[in-house]
Design an enzyme around this catalytic site. Structure first.
Site, PDB file in Angstrom:
ATOM      1  N   LYS A   1      38.073  40.071  25.582  1.00 42.60           N
ATOM      2  CA  LYS A   1      38.138  41.501  25.316  1.00 42.60           C
ATOM      3  C   LYS A   1      38.320  42.228  26.646  1.00 42.60           C
ATOM      4  O   LYS A   1      38.353  41.615  27.707  1.00 42.60           O
ATOM      5  CB  LYS A   1      36.854  41.963  24.604  1.00 42.60           C
ATOM      6  CG  LYS A   1      36.777  41.411  23.179  1.00 42.60           C
ATOM      7  CD  LYS A   1      35.659  42.007  22.350  1.00 42.60           C
ATOM      8  CE  LYS A   1      34.331  41.379  22.609  1.00 42.60           C
ATOM      9  NZ  LYS A   1      33.360  41.580  21.500  1.00 42.60           N
TER      10      LYS A   1
ATOM     11  N   GLY B   1      46.087  53.181  39.332  1.00 39.23           N
ATOM     12  CA  GLY B   1      46.522  54.127  38.306  1.00 39.23           C
ATOM     13  C   GLY B   1      45.342  54.805  37.632  1.00 39.23           C
ATOM     14  O   GLY B   1      45.267  56.019  37.601  1.00 39.23           O
TER      15      GLY B   1
ATOM     16  N   GLU C   1      37.175  48.900  31.851  1.00 40.81           N
ATOM     17  CA  GLU C   1      36.632  50.239  31.632  1.00 40.81           C
ATOM     18  C   GLU C   1      35.150  50.176  31.273  1.00 40.81           C
ATOM     19  O   GLU C   1      34.383  51.080  31.588  1.00 40.81           O
ATOM     20  CB  GLU C   1      37.439  50.952  30.544  1.00 40.81           C
ATOM     21  CG  GLU C   1      38.885  51.136  30.984  1.00 40.81           C
ATOM     22  CD  GLU C   1      39.722  52.005  30.067  1.00 40.81           C
ATOM     23  OE1 GLU C   1      39.367  52.124  28.879  1.00 40.81           O
ATOM     24  OE2 GLU C   1      40.725  52.554  30.536  1.00 40.81           O
TER      25      GLU C   1
ATOM     26  N   GLY D   1      46.206  46.289  39.743  1.00 42.66           N
ATOM     27  CA  GLY D   1      45.055  45.853  40.526  1.00 42.66           C
ATOM     28  C   GLY D   1      44.075  45.095  39.655  1.00 42.66           C
ATOM     29  O   GLY D   1      43.063  44.573  40.107  1.00 42.66           O
TER      30      GLY D   1
ATOM     31  N   ILE E   1      35.802  35.608  29.521  1.00 44.39           N
ATOM     32  CA  ILE E   1      36.252  36.189  30.785  1.00 44.39           C
ATOM     33  C   ILE E   1      37.369  35.294  31.326  1.00 44.39           C
ATOM     34  O   ILE E   1      37.155  34.124  31.640  1.00 44.39           O
ATOM     35  CB  ILE E   1      35.072  36.287  31.775  1.00 44.39           C
ATOM     36  CG1 ILE E   1      33.978  37.215  31.201  1.00 44.39           C
ATOM     37  CG2 ILE E   1      35.550  36.790  33.137  1.00 44.39           C
ATOM     38  CD1 ILE E   1      34.427  38.627  30.855  1.00 44.39           C
TER      39      ILE E   1
ATOM     40  N   LYS F   1      36.528  35.975  38.802  1.00 40.37           N
ATOM     41  CA  LYS F   1      36.654  36.641  40.100  1.00 40.37           C
ATOM     42  C   LYS F   1      37.333  38.008  39.935  1.00 40.37           C
ATOM     43  O   LYS F   1      36.819  39.024  40.401  1.00 40.37           O
ATOM     44  CB  LYS F   1      37.454  35.758  41.065  1.00 40.37           C
ATOM     45  CG  LYS F   1      37.538  36.318  42.474  1.00 40.37           C
ATOM     46  CD  LYS F   1      38.249  35.381  43.442  1.00 40.37           C
ATOM     47  CE  LYS F   1      37.273  34.462  44.139  1.00 40.37           C
ATOM     48  NZ  LYS F   1      37.867  33.759  45.298  1.00 40.37           N
TER      49      LYS F   1
END
Lengths: 744, 210
Positions: free
Chosen positions: A695, A248, A699, A476, A623, A627
C-alpha cells in the site's frame, strides 16, 4: 490484467529482491549531479533561447493595456508573448485558474507574459520593461471573514481524499448533549507551500505542428492531456518527458505555467525555449495547501468510549475550486455511533488551492489528533489507551464493510513500548532538563490507500537485459528502484540486469505519482506486464507458463533449467499490459495506519520548541523497499515538523497575496531542526490491494505528525495551542514561571 | 559601468556597479535608456573548474551558478532559489563553500572551483557520494550536489578548527558531533527531508577520516 479477487501466492512473495533494502538504482546519478532535470537537457534542444515569465502585480482585476515596445527593443529579445498575441487558449481540466492571465487577472503572480531572449540575463532584464496597466478589482482574501457564510460543499482532492458536504450517522446533537464528557474546540491550519527544491522548469521545442516538452511533472498523462487542451491541439502531436523530478509533493501534479509559457515562447520565437520559474514567483503563481478552520466536537462516556464525533471544516479557493477535505479521515478513524461531518468552501481570490502531500488528512489530523489528546486528558485516560479504546475494525458509517487490514492498535502499542511512552508525565509542565521543559506527544497516522490503473512495457533483450518502460515518474519516492526490483523478482534476474525508463508520454500510461498510490500501482502495472512477458518466454521455449519458475537467470520447469537469455536469442521479446482494478476497494476499506511519537524540548525562557526524538510505526502492507520507504516516512515526518512549528504562507488580506514568497520568508525545516528519526514498519502483506500486496506509505508518514508535535509541546508546557504553526509568540506569555521551575 | 578587455574588476568596483544598477532600476526612464543601449560589454574571466582551465567572455550580470550550468554545462550544481536561501548551488571556491548564485562569475577571475562533478563520477564515487547512496541521504536528488559539496567542506572546516554557532568550547579540538554537523549543514535545505540520513552519511565519512 484485472485485479478483482484477493491475491494468491505469486512470485513477488519470494521477496528475494522485492522487500530488500536495496540502494537506489538512480543513486549514483543523483549524487554526482549527472541525473538530468528538466532545465538541464542541453542535448535535446541545443541553442535553446531563454524565457522569463512576468507575473501579475495584482490579485484580482484586469489588464487594461500591455505595452511591450521597450521589452521588444531590448538587447537579445526574440519574442514577447502575452494574451494579446498568444492566440486562443483553453484551460486544463485539472487547473482551476487559467495559466495565462488576460484580460482578467485571477490571482497574484498569475503569468502575464513571457520574454524570450538569447540569454537569461537579457530575458530577465527585458521582462522588467513590459508596461502593464492594471485595473484593480476587489476580491475576497480573508478566510476567517468569509467562513461564516461559506456554503456546504463536498469535494475530492483529486488525489484520493474526498469528503461529502454533509454526512450524518445516528443523531449527533442528542448524543453530544447527553455525553458526560465533551470537547468543543476550533483549530486552524495555515496555507502551506510545497516548496520543492527544483523550480517549475520546461524546455519546449516545436517541430512543425508537433511539440515536445521536457518538463518536471508528477503525472505525465495529466500534463499531456491538459497541455494539449490548453494549446488546443491533438494530444498525439505532443510528447511530454520528465525522467527526473526535483520534488513535487503535489505541486507538480498538474500542468503549470512554465510548460504553457515555454511552448508559447518557443512558437513565437521559432526556436526551442527553456524556462524556469523564479523561486519568488512560485508561491503565488502555483498551487498551495489551503488554510482550514476546523471545529471538532467529541462526546464520550466516562469509560472513554466515544459516543459522538463531529468534524466541520472550512477552507477557501478560487471560483470553481474545491475544498481542502480535512474531514476525510474522520469518516473512518474512530468508532462512535453518532457522527457528523461537514465541509464548507468559501470563494477566495488567493492563488489556487490544490493538493499537497496527503491533501485532506494532513490538515484534518493536525486538528483531530489534538482534539483526541484534549479529550483523553478530560477523561483522565492515557492518550494511547484512549485511541485504542475507540479503534474500529469496520467502516463506522457502514459496519458491514471491513478494513482490508487494520493494525492501528499494534502501531500504537509497539510505538509506545519502543519510545518509552511510560516515562511521560500525564500532568503537563513537570518534566525538565535544565532550562528545557520536556514533553511527549502521540498521534494516529491514517491515510487511505488508492489504486490507480497503471501500464508498463517490458522487454527481454538478446543480452538478457530486462527493460521496463512506463510513463511513471520518480519524484524522489524511489520508483526507479522499486520498479527495477519488481521486474527483477518477476523475471528471476538480478537488479543489475534490469533497466528502467520512466517519465516519457510515449511509454504506456501509468498511475503517475500522487496520493501515495505510485509505488503500489506502478509496480502492479509492471507485474502485469511481466506476467505477459513470462508467458511469451515460456511459449518461445516451448514450456507451460503455469509450470515455470523464473529464478537465478533461468526458466525452470519439470526439473529442467533453461537460461532466460535463450528465449530472446532470436529476437527481443516485448510484453505490454495495464493493471486495472475491480471492486475490492469498495468491498473492503483500504487504508494505511501508523502512530507518531514525538519528544520536544521547550526553552523555558524563550518558548522555542525543538524536536528531540521522533518515532513512526507504520502498517502499510508489504514494504517494497525498506530503505526508500523509510526515507519517504522520515521525509514526511520532517515536513510534519515544518507544518507544526514554522510553515505558514502569510496572507496580505488587503492586496490578496502570500507575503513570504521565498525560502527565507517561508520557513521549512533545516538540518538543525531535525533529530535522528526512527521508523518501524509492521510486517504486513495486504492481499486485497494488489498482487504486490503493498500500500502507499509516502503520505502516511506526514499524517498526524503535526499533532504529535503539538501534543508534545502541550505536555511540556501545559499551554494548549490550537492554531498552527506553533510559533513561540502563541504560548510565551502563558509558559510556567521560570522562577517556579528553578525552585522545583 | 565601463569595461575594457583585460580589465580585472575589483570587488569594490563590482559592488559600486551593483548599487548603480539598483538605482537605475528604480527609475523607469533611466532604465529604458539603459535597456535600449547596446548590449552590455562582455567581460573576460578565467576560471579553473574541477582542474580544468576555462577562458570565458561573459555578460557581467552572469552569476557563477549560471556560468557553471549554462556556459560550462556543468548542471550538477543546482538552482533552487537563486537567492542564497536554499544551498542547492553550493560549490567549493578556493577551498571554501559558497552559494554560487550569490556571486557573479567576474568576481571569481582566476579562482579554483570544485563542483559536484569534480568530486566523483558514477563509476568512481567520492567517499561522501558513496555514503549518501548507502544511507539514502537524498530522495529527489535536486539538493544533493549542494549537500555533498557542503558536507565535504564542513568536515574541512571542522578539521581547521573553524567554530560554529553551537561550538561551546573553543579551546579543545573541534569534533564532528551530530549537533555541529546539523548546525553547519543548515544552509542546505532538503525539502524531501533526508536530514536524518544525511547526518548519518556525513558522520560515517567523518569517522573514517578521523
Amino acid at each position: 490484467m484485472k485485479f478483482d479477487t484477493p491475491a494468491g501466492p505469486n512470485p513477488i512473495d519470494r521477496m528475494k529482491v522485492v522487500g530488500q533494502p536495496h540502494d537506489r538504482v538512480d543513486g549514483p546519478l543523483k549524487v554526482t549531479g549527472t541525473a538530468p532535470y528538466a532545465y538541464e537537457r542541453h542535448a535535446v534542444a541545443p541553442g535553446a533561447l531563454y524565457g522569463f515569465i512576468l507575473g501579475a502585480a495584482i490579485a484580482k482585476g484586469r489588464i487594461a493595456a500591455i505595452d511591450t515596445r521597450r521589452a521588444d527593443a531590448a538587447p537579445g529579445v526574440k519574442a514577447v508573448v502575452s494574451y494579446l498575441n498568444a492566440g486562443p487558449l483553453g484551460k486544463g481540466g485539472k487547473n482551476t485558474a487559467k495559466l495565462l492571465a488576460g484580460p482578467e487577472v485571477d490571482h497574484y503572480h498569475q503569468a502575464v507574459a513571457i520574454v524570450v531572449a538569447d540569454t537569461f540575463e537579457q530575458a530577465r532584464a527585458a521582462a522588467r520593461l513590459i508596461d502593464v496597466d492594471y485595473v484593480r478589482g476587489s476580491g475576497a482574501f480573508d478566510l476567517a471573514a468569509a467562513a461564516p457564510t461559506a456554503p456546504l460543499t463536498g469535494g475530492s482532492s483529486k488525489e484520493g481524499s474526498a469528503a461529502p458536504k454533509l454526512d450524518r450517522v445516528g443523531d449527533f446533537e442528542s448524543a453530544f448533549a447527553a455525553a458526560p464528557v465533551t470537547l468543543d474546540a476550533t483549530y486552524t491550519t495555515p496555507d502551506e507551500a510545497h516548496a520543492m527544491m527544483e523550480p517549475f522548469a520546461t524546455i519546449a521545442a516545436w517541430d512543425g505542428d508537433r511539440l515536445t516538452v521536457w518538463t518536471s511533472n508528477q503525472m505525465i498523462n495529466w500534463a499531456h492531456e491538459d497541455l494539449a487542451k490548453t494549446l488546443g491541439f491533438a494530444p498525439d502531436k505532443l510528447r511530454v518527458d520528465s525522467p527526473f523530478i526535483g520534488g513535487g509533493f503535489g505541486g507538480k501534479l498538474f500542468l503549470r505555467a512554465d510548460a504553457v509559457m515555454a511552448a508559447l515562447g518557443a512558437k513565437a520565437a521559432g526556436r526551442p525555449v527553456k524556462v524556469a520559474m523564479t523561486r519568488p514567483m512560485m508561491f503565488n503563481n502555483a498551487t498551495h495547501r489551503p488554510a482550514t478552520i476546523q471545529r471538532i466536537r467529541l462526546g464520550a462516556e466516562r469509560s472513554g468510549k466515544l459516543t459522538a464525533i463531529a468534524h466541520e471544516a472550512t477552507s477557501g479557493d478560487l471560483p470553481g475550486g474545491s475544498p481542502e477535505t480535512a474531514t476525510s479521515q474522520t469518516k473512518l478513524l474512530y468508532a462512535a455511533p453518532n457522527r457528523l461531518i461537514g465541509q464548507r468552501l468559501a470563494v477566495l481570490d488567493l492563488p489556487e488551492g490544490n493538493a499537497m502531500r496527503a491533501p485532506g488528512e494532513a490538515s484534518g489530523l493536525m486538528a483531530l489528533e489534538i482534539a483526541m489528546d484534549e479529550m483523553a486528558e478530560k477523561l483522565g485516560l492515557d492518550p494511547v489507551e484512549f485511541r485504542i479504546v475507540n479503534d474500529t475494525q469496520v467502516d463506522p458509517e457502514k459496519p458491514g464493510r471491513q478494513f482490508s487490514q487494520r493494525q492501528l492498535v499494534r502501531c500504537l502499542r509497539e510505538g509506545a513500548e519502543r519510545f518509552g511512552w511510560r516515562a511521560r508525565d500525564a500532568q503537563p509542565g513537570r518534566r525538565r532538563d535544565g532550562d528545557t521543559l520536556i514533553g511527549l506527544g502521540v498521534a494516529t497516522a491514517f491515510r487511505n490507500n488508492i489504486n490507480m490503473k497503471s501500464g508498463a512495457r517490458v522487454r527481454l533483450g538478446g543480452d538478457g537485459v530486462v527493460t521496463v518502460e512506463t510513463d511513471m515518474t520518480d519524484i524522489g519516492t524511489g520508483s526507479y528502484t522499486v520498479i527495477a526490483q519488481t521486474a527483477a523478482e518477476m523475471m528471476g534476474v538480478g537488479l543489475d540486469r534490469v533497466v528502467v525508463r520512466l517519465g516519457d508520454s510515449d511509454f504506456p500510461t501509468s498511475s503517475g505519482s500522487g496520493g501515495q498510490w505510485g509505488g503500489n500501482s506502478s509496480t502492479s502495472g509492471v507485474y502485469a506486464a511481466c506476467v505477459k512477458l513470462r508467458e511469451a518466454v515460456a511459449q518461445r521455449l516451448g514450456l507451460d507458463p503455469a509450470a515455470c519458475d523464473f529464478a537465478d537467470g533461468e526458466v525452470r520447469s519439470g526439473g529442467r533449467g533453461v537460461a532466460l537469455t535463450s528465449a530472446a536469442r532470436d529476437g527481443e521479446l516485448v510484453a505490454d499490459d495495464t493493471m486495472t482494478y475491480g471492486t475490492l476497494g469498495k468491498q473492503y476499506q483500504q487504508s494505511t495506519f501508523g502512530a507518531h511519537f514525538v519528544e520536544v524540548g521547550v526553552d523555558a525562557y524563550t518558548g522555542e520548541i525543538r524536536v528531540r526524538r521522533m518515532l513512526a510505526v507504520c502498517a502499510a502492507g508489504r514494504i517494497l523497499n525498506p530503505k526508500t520507504a523509510r526515507s519517504q516516512v522520515i521525509g514526511a515526518m520532517t515536513m510534519g515538523v515544518g507544518g507544526a512549528l514554522m510553515e505558514e504562507l502569510v496572507v496580505d488580506t488587503r492586496f490578496g497575496f502570500f507575503v513570504n514568497h521565498d525560502l527565507a520568508g517561508y520557513e521549512v525545516p533545516v538540518h538543525a531542526d531535525i533529530p535522528h528519526q526512527e521508523v518501524v514498519f509492521l510486517d504486513e502483506a495486504d492481499d486485497k490491494v494488489s498482487p504486490m500486496k503493498a500500500k502507499g506509505v509516502g503520505e502516511l508518514g506526514l499524517c498526524g505528525v503535526g499533532a504529535a508535535v503539538a501534543n508534545a509541546a502541550y505536555n511540556a508546557t501545559g499551554v494548549r495551542i490550537r492554531d498552527y504553526p506553533l510559533t513561540l509568540d502563541k504560548h510565551l506569555d502563558r509558559l510556567p514561571e521560570v522562577g517556579a521551575m528553578r525552585r522545583a | 559601468m565601463e569595461c575594457t578587455d583585460g580589465l580585472h574588476l575589483s570587488r569594490r568596483g563590482v559592488l559600486a556597479g551593483g548599487v548603480a544598477s539598483v538605482a537605475v532600476a528604480a527609475a523607469p526612464a533611466a532604465e529604458a535608456r539603459l535597456a535600449s543601449a547596446a548590449p552590455p560589454a562582455m567581460m573576460p574571466v578565467s576560471l579553473e573548474v574541477n582542474g580544468r582551465h576555462h577562458d570565458l567572455r561573459l555578460d557581467p550580470r552572469t552569476t557563477l551558478l549560471d556560468t557553471l550550468r549554462d556556459h560550462l554545462q556543468l548542471t550538477g550544481t543546482k538552482k533552487g532559489c537563486d537567492h542564497g536561501q536554499c544551498g542547492a548551488c553550493t560549490v567549493i571556491v578556493n577551498g571554501h563553500r559558497i552559494n554560487s548564485c550569490l556571486s557573479l562569475a567576474v568576481q571569481h577571475d582566476r579562482d579554483r572551483i570544485t563542483t559536484i562533478e569534480g568530486l566523483g563520477t558514477p563509476d568512481r564515487l567520492h567517499p561522501m557520494q558513496a555514503a549518501f547512496v548507502r544511507h539514502d541521504g537524498f530522495q529527489c536528488g535536486y539538493c544533493t550536489p549542494g549537500q555533498i559539496c557542503s558536507a565535504v567542506a564542513v568536515l574541512d572546516e571542522i578539521k581547521a578548527g573553524i567554530p560554529s554557532h553551537v561550538s561551546h568550547d573553543l579551546a579543545t579540538p573541534m569534533r564532528p558531533t551530530n549537533t555541529e554537523l546539523r548546525e553547519r549543514m543548515s544552509g542546505n535545505i532538503c525539502r524531501c527531508g533526508a536530514y536524518s540520513n544525511i547526518a548519518e552519511a556525513i558522520t560515517e565519512v567523518a569517522g573514517a577520516a578521523a
